[in-house]
Design an enzyme around this catalytic site. Structure first.
Site, mmCIF file in Angstrom:
data_model
loop_
_atom_site.group_PDB
_atom_site.id
_atom_site.type_symbol
_atom_site.label_atom_id
_atom_site.label_comp_id
_atom_site.label_asym_id
_atom_site.label_seq_id
_atom_site.Cartn_x
_atom_site.Cartn_y
_atom_site.Cartn_z
ATOM 1 N N SER A 86 0.808 -1.216 0.000
ATOM 2 C CA SER A 86 0.000 0.000 0.000
ATOM 3 C C SER A 86 0.843 1.269 0.000
ATOM 4 O O SER A 86 0.499 2.249 -0.670
ATOM 5 C CB SER A 86 -0.934 0.002 1.212
ATOM 6 O OG SER A 86 -1.780 -1.122 1.195
ATOM 7 N N HIS A 93 0.611 4.587 4.296
ATOM 8 C CA HIS A 93 -0.066 5.291 3.207
ATOM 9 C C HIS A 93 0.411 6.738 3.116
ATOM 10 O O HIS A 93 0.742 7.240 2.035
ATOM 11 C CB HIS A 93 -1.584 5.257 3.425
ATOM 12 C CG HIS A 93 -2.178 3.899 3.268
ATOM 13 N ND1 HIS A 93 -3.538 3.679 3.191
ATOM 14 C CD2 HIS A 93 -1.602 2.664 3.158
ATOM 15 C CE1 HIS A 93 -3.774 2.391 3.044
ATOM 16 N NE2 HIS A 93 -2.611 1.757 3.043
#
Length: 256
Positions: free
Chosen positions: A128, A178
């Protein structure tokens, strides 16, 4: 730019880095979660992100979690994001710069996670952070390199980026990977986008067609019929058929 119109064969040929990453995600899931082979489980334990062990000198754990996932659903959705957003950027940057950007963003995401809580024994893994690095490059384009991305694709990337960022606050999501992955992608964008050109599937096809013609010149009277057959609707059906199959498999995977 974000609509995949290539045949499956074209996709593998045009975007070897993205294809290789997706294959690696699924192979590692298959070995560790599905077959549960001893050596693969040991490899996952060796490579999973654990900040306390990084603090103890196991610095490879800043890199290896990028390629590992927690179950098929996790591996699939990260791979699906790569299939949608990675190909255009791979062609714009080239294989070397794309790989450099992807690894840099993923490492920055894991490094940010480590710096926030270096003593944590909470495991983390997944691509991610690197994928948010891809978004970071696109956000930089929208803000500073409008010559590389048109208004319609700018709107698409910003909407999906905002939705993805909001969903990052759900329980169990590593928001720091993230956030720092996004920062890493945005920070390296000026370097990797130097001399980049906007994405054009027609130019990509022409490039590979010239490469083929340089090696072997031949006349095939059925050339255009074959291109329509394998590079058109049927080719797209193959690719999307694989994607739909993986979606169904991921749903079943939650109950295994």
């Amino acid at each position: 730019m974000f609509l995949r119109n290539e045949s499956f064969k074209e996709f593998l040929r045009f975007y070897p880095i993205v294809s290789g990453l997706v294959a690696l995600h699924l192979v590692l899931w298959f070995l560790t979660d599905f077959l549960q082979l001893g050596f693969a489980i040991g490899l996952e334990r060796w490579g999973i992100g654990l900040n306390a062990l990084v603090l103890n000198g196991e610095y490879w754990r800043l890199v290896t979690p990028i390629f590992l996932h927690n179950g098929l659903g996790h591996a699939f959705f990260n791979s699906f994001s790569l299939i949608l957003f990675g190909p255009a950027l791979e062609q714009m940057l080239g294989k070397v710069k794309f790989s450099m950007m992807y690894l840099f963003a993923g490492i920055i995401g894991n490094l940010g996670t480590f710096l926030i809580n270096p003593d944590s024994f909470q495991p983390h893994l997944g691509a991610s952070g690197a994928i948010f690095g891809i978004f970071g490059v696109y956000v930089f384009m929208v803000m500073n390199r409008k010559d590389l991305i048109d208004a319609a694709n700018s709107q698409i990337i910003m909407v999906i980026f905002i939705l993805g960022f909001v969903m990052s606050f759900r329980p169990g999501i590593n928001i720091y990977a993230h956030l720092f992955g996004l920062i890493g992608g945005f920070a390296i964008a000026p370097v990797v986008l130097r001399n980049a050109r906007s994405f054009s599937l027609w130019q990509v096809r022409a490039k590979y067609a010239r490469s083929y013609d340089d090696h072997e010149v031949r006349f095939d009277p059925n050339r255009w019929q074959k291109r329509r057959r394998f590079g058109g609707v049927n080719g797209k059906n193959i690719l999307w058929g694989v994607i739909i199959f993986l979606v169904v498999l991921s749903l079943f995977g939650r109950f295994l």
